[in-house]
Design a protein around this motif. Structure first.
Motif: not given
Length: 342
Positions: A191, A197, A242
């Motif tokens: 990602h 991440f 995130f």
């Protein structure tokens, strides 16, 4: 990579037609974000597929559904998160912090699943049948189930090309745990090349390992409601990790969520955010469940209504979605897909 690996394993034929190979490599409907279309899945379709009016019609409908998810749901619920995430994170009330990250969780779901629907629809128009990428992940009752429903093509890719070749769960507890850590480390790194991440991937890998070795029987015994609350809590915290690449912001936001920044629980701004966005939050939450699909399937099974419903109601709904999405896009400026970043 999937073409090279599949041919090496003998799971797909060598593609000797350069145009067909180039068509797979540059297959624009799914190229940027997904679903991840593996070569062996469409190897036969590259050389032998049919474009029919039925496929084109279904493809257009699927594309419109994805367009509506992105433009009408993701973009609108994302406004709430944009306002909250750019404010002073250390002083926002608890309710505001929770509203914001819930909005982000809904935004990223409808943004990415909307893109996937549009990609699947475009593929169908050109005669391709792509794999599904989402299956209502927010109704899951475990983290393992969530990742079987979210970005399914990525999970399958890592399972078949990394986890199983490493030995999967066939070589004892230690190696199974090692394989899970490697897969989820790579999932996080996939990602983005940032520590948040990587930690996000390991975070979910930890809970999946915990469920596999310790929580499996417990989750089966407790009520489905508690299972669902457990999953949503883990997911919401995960979305904080995130979103913020700066780990200090992750800590600040989490502290605001749990009233550890000496912040209040609620204020006038929290009430404003809640009342001003309650409709889009409720609609988005319902749309993240199978309730509308079940109603659609129910009507399609009714012999007295299915033809009228499909030819009139469904097409009218598609027209409304296109009309509203077009009006919104004309008025808006730049509408990138969130997952293009990752």
């Amino acid at each position: 990579m999937s073409y090279t690996i599949d041919v090496y394993r003998g799971e797909a034929p060598v593609q000797k037609n350069f145009i067909s190979l180039a068509a797979y490599v540059t297959l624009f409907p799914q190229l940027i974000a997904g679903p991840i279309v593996r070569y062996q899945t469409i190897a036969d379709q590259l050389n032998d597929r049919k474009e029919t009016l039925d496929h084109i019609g279904k493809g257009i409908r699927r594309f419109i559904i994805g367009l509506g998810k992105k433009v009408l749901l993701a973009n609108n619920v994302g406004y709430l998160w944009s306002e909250i995430s750019t404010s002073n994170l250390s002083s926002i009330p608890v309710l505001t912090a929770w509203l914001g990250i819930i909005a982000f969780g809904l935004q990223i779901y409808f943004d990415f699943s909307g893109y996937s629907d549009m990609a699947i629809g475009l593929g169908k128009i050109f005669g391709f049948d792509f794999c599904e990428n989402f299956n209502y992940p927010y109704i899951s009752k475990s983290i393992s189930e969530f990742w079987r429903r979210w970005h399914m093509s990525l999970g399958t890719w890592f399972k078949d090309y990394v986890y199983i070749p490493l030995g999967g769960n066939r070589s004892g507890t230690f190696k199974t745990l090692r394989n899970l850590i490697i897969v989820w480390f790579l999932t996080g790194l996939w990602h983005g090349a940032s520590w948040n991440f990587v930690l996000w991937g390991i975070y979910f890998g930890f809970f999946i390992a915990l469920e596999r070795f310790l929580l499996k029987d417990i989750l089966l015994k407790i009520s489905p409601l508690l299972n669902h609350v457990y999953v949503l809590l883990i997911l919401i915290i995960g979305w904080v990790l995130f979103y913020f690449e700066d780990m200090s912001q992750v800590v600040i936001y989490l502290k605001s969520m749990f009233a550890l920044n000496n912040n209040s629980f609620i204020d006038n701004e929290s009430v404003y955010y809640f009342l001003n966005n309650i409709v889009i939050l409720v609609v988005s939450t319902l749309a993240a469940t199978p309730i509308f699909k079940k109603f659609h399937d129910y009507l399609m099974k009714k012999e007295k209504f299915n033809t009228l419903y499909e030819n009139v109601v469904v097409n009218f709904n598609c027209f409304i979605i296109v009309f509203l999405s077009t009006a919104y896009l004309v008025d808006a400026s730049y509408n990138p897909f969130l997952y293009f970043r990752f």
